[in-house]
Design a protein around this motif. Structure first.
Motif, PDB file in Angstrom:
ATOM      1  N   LEU A 183      33.107  45.959  48.799  1.00 56.67           N
ATOM      2  CA  LEU A 183      34.496  45.589  48.502  1.00 56.67           C
ATOM      3  C   LEU A 183      35.000  44.560  49.513  1.00 56.67           C
ATOM      4  N   CYS A 184      34.645  44.745  50.769  1.00 56.24           N
ATOM      5  CA  CYS A 184      35.061  43.795  51.802  1.00 56.24           C
ATOM      6  C   CYS A 184      34.518  42.406  51.503  1.00 56.24           C
ATOM      7  N   ALA A 185      33.296  42.347  50.990  1.00 55.16           N
ATOM      8  CA  ALA A 185      32.661  41.070  50.692  1.00 55.16           C
ATOM      9  C   ALA A 185      33.383  40.312  49.571  1.00 55.16           C
ATOM     10  N   GLN A 186      34.172  41.000  48.776  1.00 56.22           N
ATOM     11  CA  GLN A 186      34.888  40.359  47.672  1.00 56.22           C
ATOM     12  C   GLN A 186      36.092  39.555  48.143  1.00 56.22           C
ATOM     13  N   TRP A 187      36.552  39.836  49.362  1.00 59.38           N
ATOM     14  CA  TRP A 187      37.713  39.107  49.871  1.00 59.38           C
ATOM     15  C   TRP A 187      37.271  37.744  50.376  1.00 59.38           C
ATOM     16  N   THR A 188      38.035  36.730  50.050  1.00 54.62           N
ATOM     17  CA  THR A 188      37.761  35.388  50.543  1.00 54.62           C
ATOM     18  C   THR A 188      39.018  34.818  51.179  1.00 54.62           C
ATOM     19  N   GLU A 189      38.803  33.908  52.102  1.00 56.34           N
ATOM     20  CA  GLU A 189      39.910  33.232  52.783  1.00 56.34           C
ATOM     21  C   GLU A 189      40.823  32.612  51.742  1.00 56.34           C
ATOM     22  N   GLY A 190      42.102  32.761  51.917  1.00 55.56           N
ATOM     23  CA  GLY A 190      43.067  32.188  50.986  1.00 55.56           C
ATOM     24  C   GLY A 190      43.485  33.153  49.888  1.00 55.56           C
ATOM     25  N   THR A 191      42.782  34.273  49.753  1.00 58.28           N
ATOM     26  CA  THR A 191      43.153  35.284  48.763  1.00 58.28           C
ATOM     27  C   THR A 191      44.412  35.990  49.246  1.00 58.28           C
ATOM     28  N   ASP A 192      45.307  36.297  48.326  1.00 57.73           N
ATOM     29  CA  ASP A 192      46.509  37.053  48.664  1.00 57.73           C
ATOM     30  C   ASP A 192      46.070  38.438  49.150  1.00 57.73           C
ATOM     31  N   LEU A 193      46.267  38.713  50.422  1.00 59.66           N
ATOM     32  CA  LEU A 193      45.750  39.931  51.042  1.00 59.66           C
ATOM     33  C   LEU A 193      46.355  41.187  50.425  1.00 59.66           C
ATOM     34  N   THR A 194      47.658  41.179  50.165  1.00 63.13           N
ATOM     35  CA  THR A 194      48.312  42.353  49.593  1.00 63.13           C
ATOM     36  C   THR A 194      47.742  42.661  48.210  1.00 63.13           C
ATOM     37  N   ARG A 195      47.603  41.655  47.393  1.00 60.30           N
ATOM     38  CA  ARG A 195      47.067  41.846  46.039  1.00 60.30           C
ATOM     39  C   ARG A 195      45.618  42.331  46.119  1.00 60.30           C
ATOM     40  N   TRP A 196      44.827  41.717  47.019  1.00 60.18           N
ATOM     41  CA  TRP A 196      43.433  42.118  47.163  1.00 60.18           C
ATOM     42  C   TRP A 196      43.322  43.575  47.615  1.00 60.18           C
ATOM     43  N   CYS A 197      44.138  43.984  48.579  1.00 58.62           N
ATOM     44  CA  CYS A 197      44.099  45.366  49.073  1.00 58.62           C
ATOM     45  C   CYS A 197      44.433  46.358  47.958  1.00 58.62           C
ATOM     46  N   LYS A 198      45.466  46.066  47.188  1.00 65.35           N
ATOM     47  CA  LYS A 198      45.834  46.952  46.081  1.00 65.35           C
ATOM     48  C   LYS A 198      44.689  47.074  45.085  1.00 65.35           C
ATOM     49  N   GLN A 199      44.061  45.960  44.756  1.00 66.33           N
ATOM     50  CA  GLN A 199      42.947  45.985  43.817  1.00 66.33           C
ATOM     51  C   GLN A 199      41.747  46.735  44.398  1.00 66.33           C
ATOM     52  N   ALA A 200      41.469  46.518  45.671  1.00 64.32           N
ATOM     53  CA  ALA A 200      40.341  47.197  46.308  1.00 64.32           C
ATOM     54  C   ALA A 200      40.557  48.710  46.312  1.00 64.32           C
ATOM     55  N   LEU A 201      41.769  49.157  46.578  1.00 64.60           N
ATOM     56  CA  LEU A 201      42.052  50.597  46.577  1.00 64.60           C
ATOM     57  C   LEU A 201      41.865  51.194  45.190  1.00 64.60           C
ATOM     58  N   VAL A 202      42.233  50.449  44.158  1.00 68.07           N
ATOM     59  CA  VAL A 202      42.051  50.914  42.781  1.00 68.07           C
ATOM     60  C   VAL A 202      40.564  51.072  42.456  1.00 68.07           C
ATOM     61  N   GLU A 203      39.736  50.230  43.042  1.00 70.57           N
ATOM     62  CA  GLU A 203      38.298  50.263  42.758  1.00 70.57           C
ATOM     63  C   GLU A 203      37.551  51.354  43.527  1.00 70.57           C
ATOM     64  N   LEU A 204      38.183  51.936  44.525  1.00 68.30           N
ATOM     65  CA  LEU A 204      37.520  52.998  45.282  1.00 68.30           C
ATOM     66  C   LEU A 204      37.334  54.241  44.411  1.00 68.30           C
ATOM     67  N   PRO A 205      36.196  54.918  44.554  1.00 69.65           N
ATOM     68  CA  PRO A 205      36.059  56.226  43.899  1.00 69.65           C
ATOM     69  C   PRO A 205      37.132  57.164  44.448  1.00 69.65           C
ATOM     70  N   LEU A 206      37.538  58.124  43.664  1.00 72.85           N
ATOM     71  CA  LEU A 206      38.620  59.026  44.057  1.00 72.85           C
ATOM     72  C   LEU A 206      38.365  59.681  45.416  1.00 72.85           C
ATOM     73  N   SER A 207      37.149  60.144  45.653  1.00 70.66           N
ATOM     74  CA  SER A 207      36.855  60.810  46.922  1.00 70.66           C
ATOM     75  C   SER A 207      37.034  59.850  48.100  1.00 70.66           C
ATOM     76  N   HIS A 208      36.621  58.605  47.948  1.00 72.61           N
ATOM     77  CA  HIS A 208      36.784  57.608  49.010  1.00 72.61           C
ATOM     78  C   HIS A 208      38.261  57.275  49.198  1.00 72.61           C
ATOM     79  N   TYR A 209      38.963  57.118  48.103  1.00 73.18           N
ATOM     80  CA  TYR A 209      40.394  56.805  48.165  1.00 73.18           C
ATOM     81  C   TYR A 209      41.134  57.906  48.925  1.00 73.18           C
ATOM     82  N   ASN A 210      40.858  59.164  48.586  1.00 76.65           N
ATOM     83  CA  ASN A 210      41.542  60.280  49.251  1.00 76.65           C
ATOM     84  C   ASN A 210      41.272  60.296  50.748  1.00 76.65           C
ATOM     85  N   VAL A 211      40.025  60.104  51.149  1.00 78.98           N
ATOM     86  CA  VAL A 211      39.687  60.096  52.568  1.00 78.98           C
ATOM     87  C   VAL A 211      40.354  58.912  53.259  1.00 78.98           C
TER      88      VAL A 211
END
Length: 154
Positions: free
Chosen positions: A107-135
């Motif tokens: 997921l970290c590798a998907q971020w690129t310079e110039g990407t809106d960080l807030t939008r990327w973080c929200k999307q990355a959290l959505v992509e986490l499996p539930l167990s990872h998200y909870n932890v």
């Protein structure tokens, strides 16, 4: 990893929000004054105390009580308290030892310079499996509490 959703056969109440070992360590630190310790997450614990804590986690025994002082140079004796730093280090080592990172490098590798960080973080959290998200949310919430207690740590 398991997801709980409309098509899931899992009963949500039977899925632990976070692994019990992580919960037990955070709870120990939170309820026994560990948030107020000087040098929190910067001072190493005692190898002997780490072994005692890991053994208690593995066997389901009660965790030893904690003291806010640095680990004893003499080493622990059965039934004695352990340093708060040993509990903190056990938590860090547990998180480091997981088969998959809580926040995967893929997921970290998907971020690129110039990407809106807030939008990327929200999307990355959505992509986490539930167990990872909870932890992830649980640990971030705990670290926010650590920061709130920074004044007492001086």
């Amino acid at each position: 990893s398991q997801r709980v959703g409309p098509n899931s056969t899992q009963i949500p109440e039977r899925i632990l929000s976070v692994p019990k070992e992580i919960w037990r360590l955070v709870n120990c630190l939170y309820t026994q004054g560990g948030l107020n310790a000087h040098g929190i997450f910067t001072t190493s614990g005692s190898p002997e105390e780490l072994d005692r804590i890991r053994n208690a986690l593995d066997t389901g025994e009660d965790l030893p009580p904690i003291v806010l002082a640095a680990p004893s140079e003499e080493g622990p004796r059965a039934g004695e308290a352990v340093s708060v730093h040993s509990v903190e280090e056990t938590l860090v080592r547990l998180l480091e030892s997981t088969r998959e990172a809580v926040f995967p490098l893929s997921l970290c590798a998907q971020w690129t310079e110039g990407t809106d960080l807030t939008r990327w973080c929200k999307q990355a959290l959505v992509e986490l499996p539930l167990s990872h998200y909870n932890v992830f949310v649980y640990i971030i919430s705990f670290l926010r509490e650590v920061i709130k207690h920074r004044q007492q740590q001086q």
